[in-house]
Design a protein around this motif. Structure first.
Motif, PDB file in Angstrom:
ATOM      1  N   LEU A 408       0.830  -1.207   0.000  1.00  0.00           N
ATOM      2  CA  LEU A 408       0.000   0.000   0.000  1.00  0.00           C
ATOM      3  C   LEU A 408       0.862   1.254   0.000  1.00  0.00           C
ATOM      4  CD1 LEU A 408      -2.777  -0.796   2.655  1.00  0.00           C
ATOM      5  CD2 LEU A 408      -3.000  -0.853   0.165  1.00  0.00           C
ATOM      6  N   SER A 409       0.567   2.181  -0.890  1.00  0.00           N
ATOM      7  CA  SER A 409       1.153   3.510  -0.803  1.00  0.00           C
ATOM      8  C   SER A 409       0.498   4.277   0.334  1.00  0.00           C
ATOM      9  CB  SER A 409       0.937   4.267  -2.112  1.00  0.00           C
ATOM     10  OG  SER A 409      -0.455   4.533  -2.295  1.00  0.00           O
ATOM     11  N   ASP A 410       1.035   5.437   0.685  1.00  0.00           N
ATOM     12  CA  ASP A 410       0.418   6.241   1.735  1.00  0.00           C
ATOM     13  C   ASP A 410      -0.992   6.667   1.343  1.00  0.00           C
ATOM     14  OD1 ASP A 410       2.507   5.991   3.464  1.00  0.00           O
ATOM     15  OD2 ASP A 410       3.286   8.017   3.203  1.00  0.00           O
ATOM     16  N   ASP A 411      -1.190   7.004   0.059  1.00  0.00           N
ATOM     17  CA  ASP A 411      -2.533   7.397  -0.374  1.00  0.00           C
ATOM     18  C   ASP A 411      -3.510   6.231  -0.228  1.00  0.00           C
ATOM     19  OD1 ASP A 411      -1.759   9.958  -0.946  1.00  0.00           O
ATOM     20  OD2 ASP A 411      -1.454   9.604  -3.087  1.00  0.00           O
ATOM     21  N   VAL A 473      -9.800  10.444   5.916  1.00  0.00           N
ATOM     22  CA  VAL A 473     -10.916  11.319   6.288  1.00  0.00           C
ATOM     23  C   VAL A 473     -10.838  11.664   7.769  1.00  0.00           C
ATOM     24  CG1 VAL A 473     -13.423  11.460   6.497  1.00  0.00           C
ATOM     25  CG2 VAL A 473     -12.391  10.435   4.457  1.00  0.00           C
ATOM     26  N   LEU A 474     -10.520  10.689   8.595  1.00  0.00           N
ATOM     27  CA  LEU A 474     -10.398  10.925  10.034  1.00  0.00           C
ATOM     28  C   LEU A 474      -9.255  11.887  10.334  1.00  0.00           C
ATOM     29  CD1 LEU A 474     -10.927   7.283  11.369  1.00  0.00           C
ATOM     30  CD2 LEU A 474     -12.601   9.152  11.340  1.00  0.00           C
ATOM     31  N   ILE A 475      -8.136  11.719   9.647  1.00  0.00           N
ATOM     32  CA  ILE A 475      -6.989  12.605   9.878  1.00  0.00           C
ATOM     33  C   ILE A 475      -7.341  14.041   9.508  1.00  0.00           C
ATOM     34  CG2 ILE A 475      -4.632  13.140   9.162  1.00  0.00           C
ATOM     35  CD1 ILE A 475      -4.173  10.111   8.860  1.00  0.00           C
ATOM     36  N   ASP A 485      -2.124  21.828   9.948  1.00  0.00           N
ATOM     37  CA  ASP A 485      -2.176  21.552   8.515  1.00  0.00           C
ATOM     38  C   ASP A 485      -2.474  20.067   8.280  1.00  0.00           C
ATOM     39  OD1 ASP A 485      -1.545  22.376   5.642  1.00  0.00           O
ATOM     40  OD2 ASP A 485      -0.165  20.690   5.969  1.00  0.00           O
ATOM     41  N   ALA A 486      -3.495  19.767   7.476  1.00  0.00           N
ATOM     42  CA  ALA A 486      -3.912  18.383   7.252  1.00  0.00           C
ATOM     43  C   ALA A 486      -2.845  17.583   6.510  1.00  0.00           C
ATOM     44  CB  ALA A 486      -5.230  18.354   6.479  1.00  0.00           C
ATOM     45  N   VAL A 487      -2.181  18.183   5.542  1.00  0.00           N
ATOM     46  CA  VAL A 487      -1.146  17.472   4.792  1.00  0.00           C
ATOM     47  C   VAL A 487       0.010  17.090   5.717  1.00  0.00           C
ATOM     48  CG1 VAL A 487       0.538  17.660   2.920  1.00  0.00           C
ATOM     49  CG2 VAL A 487      -1.779  18.576   2.620  1.00  0.00           C
ATOM     50  N   LEU A 493       1.284  11.149  10.738  1.00  0.00           N
ATOM     51  CA  LEU A 493       0.558  10.041  11.333  1.00  0.00           C
ATOM     52  C   LEU A 493       0.630   8.742  10.542  1.00  0.00           C
ATOM     53  CD1 LEU A 493      -2.726  11.657  12.729  1.00  0.00           C
ATOM     54  CD2 LEU A 493      -0.585  11.168  13.912  1.00  0.00           C
ATOM     55  N   LEU A 494       0.638   8.791   9.211  1.00  0.00           N
ATOM     56  CA  LEU A 494       0.542   7.553   8.434  1.00  0.00           C
ATOM     57  C   LEU A 494       1.683   6.573   8.693  1.00  0.00           C
ATOM     58  CD1 LEU A 494      -0.969   8.803   5.054  1.00  0.00           C
ATOM     59  CD2 LEU A 494      -2.080   7.427   6.838  1.00  0.00           C
ATOM     60  N   PRO A 495       2.957   7.025   8.812  1.00  0.00           N
ATOM     61  CA  PRO A 495       4.006   6.043   9.159  1.00  0.00           C
ATOM     62  C   PRO A 495       3.755   5.380  10.510  1.00  0.00           C
ATOM     63  CG  PRO A 495       4.984   8.060   8.304  1.00  0.00           C
ATOM     64  CD  PRO A 495       3.529   8.355   8.527  1.00  0.00           C
ATOM     65  N   ARG A 496       3.197   6.131  11.441  1.00  0.00           N
ATOM     66  CA  ARG A 496       2.913   5.548  12.753  1.00  0.00           C
ATOM     67  C   ARG A 496       1.683   4.655  12.714  1.00  0.00           C
ATOM     68  NH1 ARG A 496       2.968  10.035  17.145  1.00  0.00           N
ATOM     69  NH2 ARG A 496       2.301  11.493  15.509  1.00  0.00           N
ATOM     70  N   VAL A 497       0.767   4.950  11.811  1.00  0.00           N
ATOM     71  CA  VAL A 497      -0.357   4.044  11.607  1.00  0.00           C
ATOM     72  C   VAL A 497       0.135   2.697  11.104  1.00  0.00           C
ATOM     73  CG1 VAL A 497      -2.383   3.622  10.162  1.00  0.00           C
ATOM     74  CG2 VAL A 497      -2.098   5.835  11.290  1.00  0.00           C
TER      75      VAL A 497
END
Length: 509
Positions: A408-411, A473-475, A485-487, A493-497
């Motif tokens: 999975l990519s980050d997107d 969406v949650l982020i 900033d959302a970006v 957060l995504l690497p920690r997810v």
């Protein structure tokens, strides 16, 4: 040396199993018979409290408990009554005991061992050699160990997924082979000790298991050129001085210098794994000078001719003196005895010759990729008590999660819907009078029972993962609440997810 052990006769073993079953020879029944205090005493090598309680009973369970758990002589008439099919003559013929006058003296222990896995709960009868409590002294060098804490841990660590072929390398009494057979169609058990293999065959028969075969030989020699979906090993990893006068116990001493036995297994095991196959073992490794033991294990994995995924978990570290005392006592030589100080000095001199500063103990999981290059290289320390749920299930789920995350990519991860695992709780620590927590901690009840400190953003995301909305969406919503900033928050957060999914805090919905 131990008394000779003949090849187990299947008919007699099956009669013995029927007798044990009819006697209600289970771990729960024995604990009830001698009580919790005596049960704790047995773990400490003290037989007298349980023996006193069993003396009050004259039933089959009491006779079998004295004979096969405590390793004490029992009158022949009591054995014949407790084992109406096999009788005292039958267990003598199997080499499990011998007669002296009107008593039957045990030569082998047979202890009930309960287990639980994805198939449910059950119990094995596991035969092994008399322990030091029964022998009232040091163990013989050809001793075949029973089920201890390390072997139970490895059995629970076995990845709980179906497979065709498994190898139990250094089988001992065969407990890993018994566990592997729960998920694997065919198990090959190897050992350098014919006595150990006879006990493995006895235990397979005693528990009504087919599909387990044994082969005599050192390390991978008996399976040259073969491939396996699973390889499990509780190898003789104990680091022992190679000097005269230091006992070399077959069950724990691989005959090599330092940690070379574990190094050899790690470097060679990849050649015997089928694509996608998993190897799991316990081991010791030395820290030498400025080189950490875990870093040395990393070098061994890199030296494998077959590139491997690796997940190494160091559970404990001992200094040379503590390590020496641990294993000298394990062999039955106690402080104050004539040989104790001499053996400690031999161990310390051996460690000093290699510049050893610490000895680590831990779990090794290696996997040959089904295709492509290795993608998992994880070396960590986890000294906390382990969780209550099955470790094998946890490890298998982590491997599946890793493979999915790698693809999975980050997107794509942001578009994934996640759910908090049911064993995860949150703890918040506040200073008196403060509304904002100083520490937010996520705790895992099962698996490796990890505890992770998280910031408010990650805590909010985990709390919102209920299997409804995608993580991205949650982020974005959390970014609005936190006024950040959302970006940037996604990038944080995504690497920690990914880590939380691998560790089992979050699962894909």
């Amino acid at each position: 040396m131990s008394r000779p052990l003949p090849e187990p006769d299947p008919t007699t073993v099956h009669l013995l199993a029927d007798d044990l079953r009819d006697a209600g020879y289970t771990s729960d029944a024995l604990r009830a018979a001698w009580g919790p205090l005596a049960d704790d005493a047995i773990v400490r090598g003290l037989r007298a409290p349980a023996a006193r309680r069993l003396e009050r009973n004259r039933d089959a369970l009491a006779a079998l408990g004295r004979l096969f758990v405590l390793g004490m002589p029992v009158p022949r008439a009591s054995v014949d009554s407790a084992l109406p099919r096999a009788g005292a003559t039958g267990i003598e013929r199997l080499g499990l005991a011998h007669g002296v006058a009107d008593e039957i003296v045990p030569d082998v222990l047979i202890r009930p061992q309960s287990f639980a896995d994805r198939h449910g709960t059950g119990e094995w009868w596991v035969a092994s050699d008399l322990d030091e409590a029964a022998l009232q002294g040091a163990l013989p060098e050809d001793h075949v160990l029973g089920v201890g804490g390390a072997s139970l841990t490895l059995a629970s660590l076995q990845v709980a997924t179906p497979a065709d072929r498994a190898l139990d390398l250094g089988a001992g009494c065969g407990i890993q082979a018994l566990r592997a057979r729960r998920d694997v169609a065919e198990v090959v058990a190897t050992d350098i000790s014919e006595r150990a293999l006879r006990l493995t065959r006895l235990n397979a028969l005693l528990n009504g298991l087919d599909g387990i075969t044994t082969r005599l030989g050192n390390l991978f020699e008996p399976v040259a050129g073969e491939r396996f979906d699973r390889i499990v090993s509780n190898p003789p990893f104990v680091i022992t001085p190679r000097v005269e006068g230091v006992p070399a116990y077959e069950y724990r001493d691989g005959g090599l210098v330092g940690d070379d036995l574990v190094r050899t297994v790690i470097e060679q095991v990849g050649a015997y794994l089928a694509p996608g196959g998993v190897a799991q073992l316990l081991g010791n490794w030395e820290s030498r000078g400025d080189i950490d033991g875990v870093d040395r294990v990393r070098e061994w994995v890199a030296a494998s001719p077959e590139p491997l995924d690796a997940w190494i978990i160091e559970r404990e570290v001992l200094d040379p003196l503590a390590y020496a005392e641990l294993w000298i006592r394990d062999g039955g030589t106690l402080p104050g005895s004539p040989d104790y100080a001499r053996l400690v000095d031999a161990w310390l001199e051996d460690f000093d010759a290699r510049g050893v500063t610490e000895i680590g103990f831990g779990y090794v999981l290696l996997r040959r990729p089904a295709s492509g290059s290795p993608s998992l290289q994880r070396y960590e320390r986890a000294t906390q008590p382990l969780g209550d749920s099955g470790l094998g299930d946890h490890l298998a789920a982590a491997l599946v999660a890793h493979d999915r995350l790698t693809a999975l990519s980050d997107d794509e991860l942001a578009r994934s819907v996640l759910r908090v695992a049911p064993d995860v709780t949150e703890a918040r620590h506040h200073l008196p009078g403060d509304d904002a927590p100083q520490v937010i901690e996520l705790r895992q009840g099962g698996g490796l029972a990890r505890a992770l400190s998280v910031d408010p953003g990650l805590a909010a995301l985990v709390g919102a993962c209920d299997g409804d909305l995608p993580a991205g969406v949650l982020i974005d919503a959390i970014a609005q609440l936190l006024e950040v900033d959302a970006v940037a928050l996604r990038a944080d957060l995504l690497p920690r997810v990914r880590e939380l999914v691998f560790c089992g805090f979050l699962t894909f919905a």
